[in-house]
Design a protein around this motif. Sequence first.
Motif, PDB file in Angstrom:
ATOM      1  N   LYS A  50       0.809  -1.239   0.000  1.00 34.09           N
ATOM      2  CA  LYS A  50       0.000   0.000   0.000  1.00 34.09           C
ATOM      3  C   LYS A  50       0.834   1.277   0.000  1.00 34.09           C
ATOM      4  O   LYS A  50       0.270   2.373  -0.073  1.00 34.09           O
ATOM      5  CB  LYS A  50      -0.945   0.083   1.219  1.00 34.09           C
ATOM      6  CG  LYS A  50      -1.992  -0.995   1.297  1.00 34.09           C
ATOM      7  CD  LYS A  50      -2.973  -0.613   2.416  1.00 34.09           C
ATOM      8  CE  LYS A  50      -3.818  -1.785   2.816  1.00 34.09           C
ATOM      9  NZ  LYS A  50      -4.434  -1.610   4.126  1.00 34.09           N
ATOM     10  N   ASN A 161       3.515  -5.206   7.222  1.00 27.58           N
ATOM     11  CA  ASN A 161       2.152  -4.770   7.555  1.00 27.58           C
ATOM     12  C   ASN A 161       2.220  -3.348   8.118  1.00 27.58           C
ATOM     13  O   ASN A 161       1.387  -2.943   8.925  1.00 27.58           O
ATOM     14  CB  ASN A 161       1.566  -5.736   8.596  1.00 27.58           C
ATOM     15  CG  ASN A 161       0.052  -5.689   8.605  1.00 27.58           C
ATOM     16  OD1 ASN A 161      -0.581  -5.644   7.552  1.00 27.58           O
ATOM     17  ND2 ASN A 161      -0.533  -5.626   9.784  1.00 27.58           N
ATOM     18  N   ASN A 164      -0.797  -0.633   7.818  1.00 29.73           N
ATOM     19  CA  ASN A 164      -1.934  -0.979   8.688  1.00 29.73           C
ATOM     20  C   ASN A 164      -1.564  -0.800  10.145  1.00 29.73           C
ATOM     21  O   ASN A 164      -2.351  -0.289  10.935  1.00 29.73           O
ATOM     22  CB  ASN A 164      -2.359  -2.442   8.488  1.00 29.73           C
ATOM     23  CG  ASN A 164      -3.099  -2.612   7.188  1.00 29.73           C
ATOM     24  OD1 ASN A 164      -3.567  -1.634   6.612  1.00 29.73           O
ATOM     25  ND2 ASN A 164      -3.192  -3.845   6.720  1.00 29.73           N
ATOM     26  N   SER A 168      -3.567   1.685  12.461  1.00 32.27           N
ATOM     27  CA  SER A 168      -4.409   1.091  13.517  1.00 32.27           C
ATOM     28  C   SER A 168      -3.520   0.452  14.586  1.00 32.27           C
ATOM     29  O   SER A 168      -3.452  -0.767  14.704  1.00 32.27           O
ATOM     30  CB  SER A 168      -5.308   0.005  12.931  1.00 32.27           C
ATOM     31  OG  SER A 168      -5.922   0.442  11.781  1.00 32.27           O
TER      32      SER A 168
END
Length: 423
Positions: A50, A161, A164, A168
């Motif tokens: 991303k 990751n 993300n 979060s």
Amino acid sequence: MKISVIGSGYVGLVTGICLAEMGNDIIFVDKDEDKINNINNLIPPIYEKKLKELMTKNKNKFYATNNYEEAILNTEITFICVGTPPKPDGSIDLEYIKSASRNVGEALLEKDDFHTVVVKSTVIPGTTENIVKPLIEKTSKKIAFKDFGLSVNPEFLREGNAINDFMSPDRIVVGTHDDKTKHILDRLYRPFNCPKLFTDIKTAEMIKYVSNAFLATKISFANEIGNVCKKLNIDSYIVFRGVGLDHRINPSFFKAGIGFGGSCFPKDVKALIKKAEELGEDPKILKSVIEVNEKQPLKMIELLRKYISNLTGKKIGVLGLAFKPDTDDIRESRAIPIVKYLLKEGAKVVAYDPKAMNNFSNIFPQVEYVDSAKDVIAKSDVILIVTDWKEFEELDYSGKIVIDGRRIEKAMKEAKIYEGVCW
Ligand code: NAD
């Protein structure tokens, strides 16, 4: 808010791009010209899911430069995200932190407004107050907590990751000393809906080390038990499923295998050991965590030797070179000691990794790098699974000898001969 980020690596770039996505304006500072050019041309210098999309989406909210003064004068908060690598003796190397602190201080000399400096790099307790603060004060001729704010905000993201995790988080930890800095960081992190813990500065530094040390301990514990399970012909994954159901224990990080790598766990545990020793403590558990981890990749070799005693001239396939899936990072990858051993024994190593082959070929040019995982299978006498990339779950392993360090279920079902490291 207007934010500068010093050091645009895995942590700095992800932090800056995520903060841009939250509506802030970011100036990245790095000393690596290629990185600066790549960022300005919307080319992520690292592989992270991303990241490219977010860079493209927020292209008007950031740019990169090597000019500290421009970055500090045009922003209100500066995150220091430079590397803190280990020295040969395991202690933390603070050279990048020191040089970034000096440069930030020199730029602050030219600034009249209050500016907040946040150390996001992982630093051993005491570093911010005893090293960063005096260096900035000396070069800026200003007083910390009065003329400029100083804080520690450790980062807990996991490579692979990272976006993300940043967006979060389980928690945000901020170590501060003055109310003004606390208020500024509280405002910056207001949109994040997670527990926020405000502590003093050295406690925040310690929280990061203890988190990593505990997770590393959990892995080495799983591996030590996994080795015993293997000898008893017990599947350690089922054991840990049963153990992890206890709510006091929690199932994550009980994945027995060939150990942890990456830029954080090994170096942070070693730095904590060194600090403890410096303080007159003998951190036996932490030392064992490293010892188990260093031996664990060689369990694969032990199993390989059951089937091929003389490796000279044998074609050994290696699936995965990154220290974990979804990253191109090979720092402390378990593939390094394994490939080193195979080459020393005269084996011909055929390897594939979806993202990390370029980085790996810089240290092991003698390996044959192939275009696909299928090619590794086709060309090898034995296959070693070193990183659990998702695509390795889709290969055809039938008729092959597979030694698995990461538990790929399909290989378990299909291989002619299959050995799991801890199962
Ligand atoms: P990295 O090596 O990927 O990036 C560091 C960047 O800083 C590089 O781009 C380098 O060119 C730049 N740099 C070095 N000195 C500089 C200077 N004086 N001025 C400007 N730029 C400079 O490192 P990383 O993996 O992003 O780690 C950064 C810090 O964050 C470390 O302390 C690490 O322990 C911590 N951390 C890393 C992770 C992770 O998963 N990588 C997670 C949490 C915390």
